[in-house]
Every structure is written in structure tokens, then in C-alpha cells.
Design a protein around this motif. Structure first.
Motif, short mmCIF file in Angstrom:
data_model
loop_
_atom_site.label_atom_id
_atom_site.label_comp_id
_atom_site.label_asym_id
_atom_site.label_seq_id
_atom_site.Cartn_x
_atom_site.Cartn_y
_atom_site.Cartn_z
N LEU A 16 54.64 30.20 54.55
CA LEU A 16 53.58 30.58 55.48
C LEU A 16 52.31 30.87 54.69
CD1 LEU A 16 55.59 33.08 57.73
CD2 LEU A 16 55.22 30.63 58.07
N THR A 17 51.17 30.39 55.17
CA THR A 17 49.90 30.64 54.51
C THR A 17 48.86 31.03 55.54
OG1 THR A 17 49.22 28.32 54.69
CG2 THR A 17 50.34 28.97 52.66
N GLY A 18 47.84 31.71 55.08
CA GLY A 18 46.75 32.06 55.97
C GLY A 18 45.84 33.10 55.35
N THR A 19 44.82 33.46 56.11
CA THR A 19 43.91 34.51 55.69
C THR A 19 44.69 35.82 55.61
OG1 THR A 19 42.12 33.39 56.85
CG2 THR A 19 41.74 35.66 56.26
N ALA A 23 45.66 40.85 59.64
CA ALA A 23 46.73 41.30 60.52
C ALA A 23 47.46 40.12 61.18
CB ALA A 23 46.17 42.25 61.58
N ALA A 24 46.74 39.06 61.51
CA ALA A 24 47.36 37.90 62.15
C ALA A 24 48.43 37.29 61.24
CB ALA A 24 46.31 36.85 62.52
N PHE A 25 48.15 37.21 59.94
CA PHE A 25 49.14 36.68 59.00
C PHE A 25 50.36 37.60 58.96
CE2 PHE A 25 51.14 36.43 54.83
CZ PHE A 25 51.46 35.09 54.80
N LEU A 64 60.47 37.12 60.53
CA LEU A 64 61.54 38.03 60.13
C LEU A 64 62.41 38.42 61.32
CD1 LEU A 64 59.62 40.38 57.67
CD2 LEU A 64 61.25 38.56 57.08
N ASN A 65 61.78 38.63 62.47
CA ASN A 65 62.53 39.01 63.67
C ASN A 65 63.27 37.84 64.31
OD1 ASN A 65 62.18 41.96 64.37
ND2 ASN A 65 60.11 41.36 63.79
N LYS A 66 63.00 36.63 63.83
CA LYS A 66 63.73 35.44 64.30
C LYS A 66 64.80 35.02 63.29
CE LYS A 66 60.08 33.66 67.24
NZ LYS A 66 59.03 32.65 67.41
N GLY A 67 65.10 35.92 62.33
CA GLY A 67 66.20 35.66 61.41
C GLY A 67 65.82 35.12 60.05
N TRP A 68 64.53 34.89 59.80
CA TRP A 68 64.09 34.42 58.49
C TRP A 68 64.07 35.60 57.53
CZ3 TRP A 68 62.85 29.29 57.41
CH2 TRP A 68 62.81 28.44 58.51
N SER A 69 64.20 35.33 56.22
CA SER A 69 64.16 36.37 55.19
C SER A 69 63.08 36.02 54.17
CB SER A 69 65.50 36.46 54.45
OG SER A 69 66.52 36.82 55.34
N LEU A 70 62.46 37.06 53.62
CA LEU A 70 61.47 36.84 52.57
C LEU A 70 62.15 36.23 51.36
CD1 LEU A 70 59.51 40.22 52.74
CD2 LEU A 70 58.94 38.06 53.86
N HIS A 71 61.45 35.35 50.68
CA HIS A 71 61.97 34.72 49.47
C HIS A 71 60.90 34.83 48.39
CE1 HIS A 71 64.49 32.05 47.11
NE2 HIS A 71 63.39 31.36 46.81
N GLY A 72 61.12 35.70 47.42
CA GLY A 72 60.15 35.88 46.36
C GLY A 72 58.99 36.75 46.79
N SER A 73 58.05 36.88 45.90
CA SER A 73 56.87 37.71 46.13
C SER A 73 55.79 36.93 46.87
CB SER A 73 56.30 38.19 44.80
OG SER A 73 57.25 38.95 44.11
N PRO A 74 54.92 37.63 47.59
CA PRO A 74 53.81 36.94 48.24
C PRO A 74 52.81 36.45 47.20
CG PRO A 74 53.60 39.31 48.54
CD PRO A 74 54.91 39.07 47.87
N ALA A 75 52.06 35.43 47.56
CA ALA A 75 51.00 34.89 46.70
C ALA A 75 49.66 35.30 47.29
CB ALA A 75 51.10 33.37 46.62
N LEU A 76 48.70 35.59 46.44
CA LEU A 76 47.38 35.98 46.91
C LEU A 76 46.33 35.19 46.13
CD1 LEU A 76 45.88 37.89 48.84
CD2 LEU A 76 45.77 39.54 46.99
N SER A 77 45.36 34.66 46.84
CA SER A 77 44.30 33.87 46.24
C SER A 77 43.00 34.20 46.97
CB SER A 77 44.63 32.38 46.37
OG SER A 77 43.67 31.60 45.71
N PHE A 78 41.91 33.61 46.50
CA PHE A 78 40.61 33.86 47.10
C PHE A 78 39.93 32.53 47.37
CE2 PHE A 78 36.03 34.79 46.88
CZ PHE A 78 35.95 35.78 47.84
N MET A 111 43.21 34.75 50.69
CA MET A 111 44.25 33.92 51.30
C MET A 111 45.59 34.39 50.76
SD MET A 111 42.41 31.96 53.17
CE MET A 111 43.61 30.78 53.74
N THR A 112 46.60 34.33 51.59
CA THR A 112 47.92 34.77 51.17
C THR A 112 48.98 33.76 51.60
OG1 THR A 112 49.38 36.69 51.07
CG2 THR A 112 48.44 36.17 53.20
N GLY A 113 50.12 33.83 50.95
CA GLY A 113 51.24 32.97 51.29
C GLY A 113 52.54 33.71 51.04
#
Length: 68
Positions: A7-10, A13-15, A23-37, A45-47
Motif C-alpha cells: 500500500l502506498t500513499g500520502t 489519516a486516509a493512508f 488489517l481488519n480484513k485479515g491482512w497482516s503487516l509485513h516488515g517496517s513501513p517506508a517513508l519518502s518525500f 509519502m509512505t508505504g
């Protein structure tokens, strides 16, 4: 079968709501988030990678991962 999405986006709060929804649909986080400008828009921007195990399905490139 294990599914993967990135998932990517600004960084707003929307991201966070998109990640929370997944997460509430059964997906799990994998690794750390990525942050860029984005210097063109001046916005951070985050992913975040997410994964999900599903049974009884065969992978096909045409499947819509967000609907699993």
C-alpha cells in the motif's frame, strides 16, 4: 496461498485508514513501513507491505488482491 500487497500513499489519516481497513480484513503487516518525500508536491509519502494467507484458492495474475 499467501498474498502480498504494498500500500502506498500520502502520509496522512486516509493512508492510515487504508492500512487499518486491510488489517481488519485479515491482512497482516509485513516488515517496517517506508517513508519518502515527494519534492514535486511537498508531501511525505509512505508505504506498507501487507500479507494474507488464504485457503482454497489458486493464484492467478488477474485476481484483485484487495478483494481477497
Amino acid at each position: 496461498m499467501k498474498l502480498y500487497r504494498f500500500l502506498t500513499g500520502t502520509d496522512d489519516a486516509a493512508f492510515c485508514h487504508r492500512v487499518t481497513d486491510a488489517l481488519n480484513k485479515g491482512w497482516s503487516l509485513h516488515g517496517s513501513p517506508a517513508l519518502s518525500f515527494n519534492s514535486q508536491t511537498g508531501q511525505p509519502m509512505t508505504g506498507q507491505a501487507i500479507v494474507k494467507e488464504v485457503e482454497g484458492k489458486d493464484y492467478h495474475p488477474d485476481m484483485k488482491l484487495s478483494e481477497q
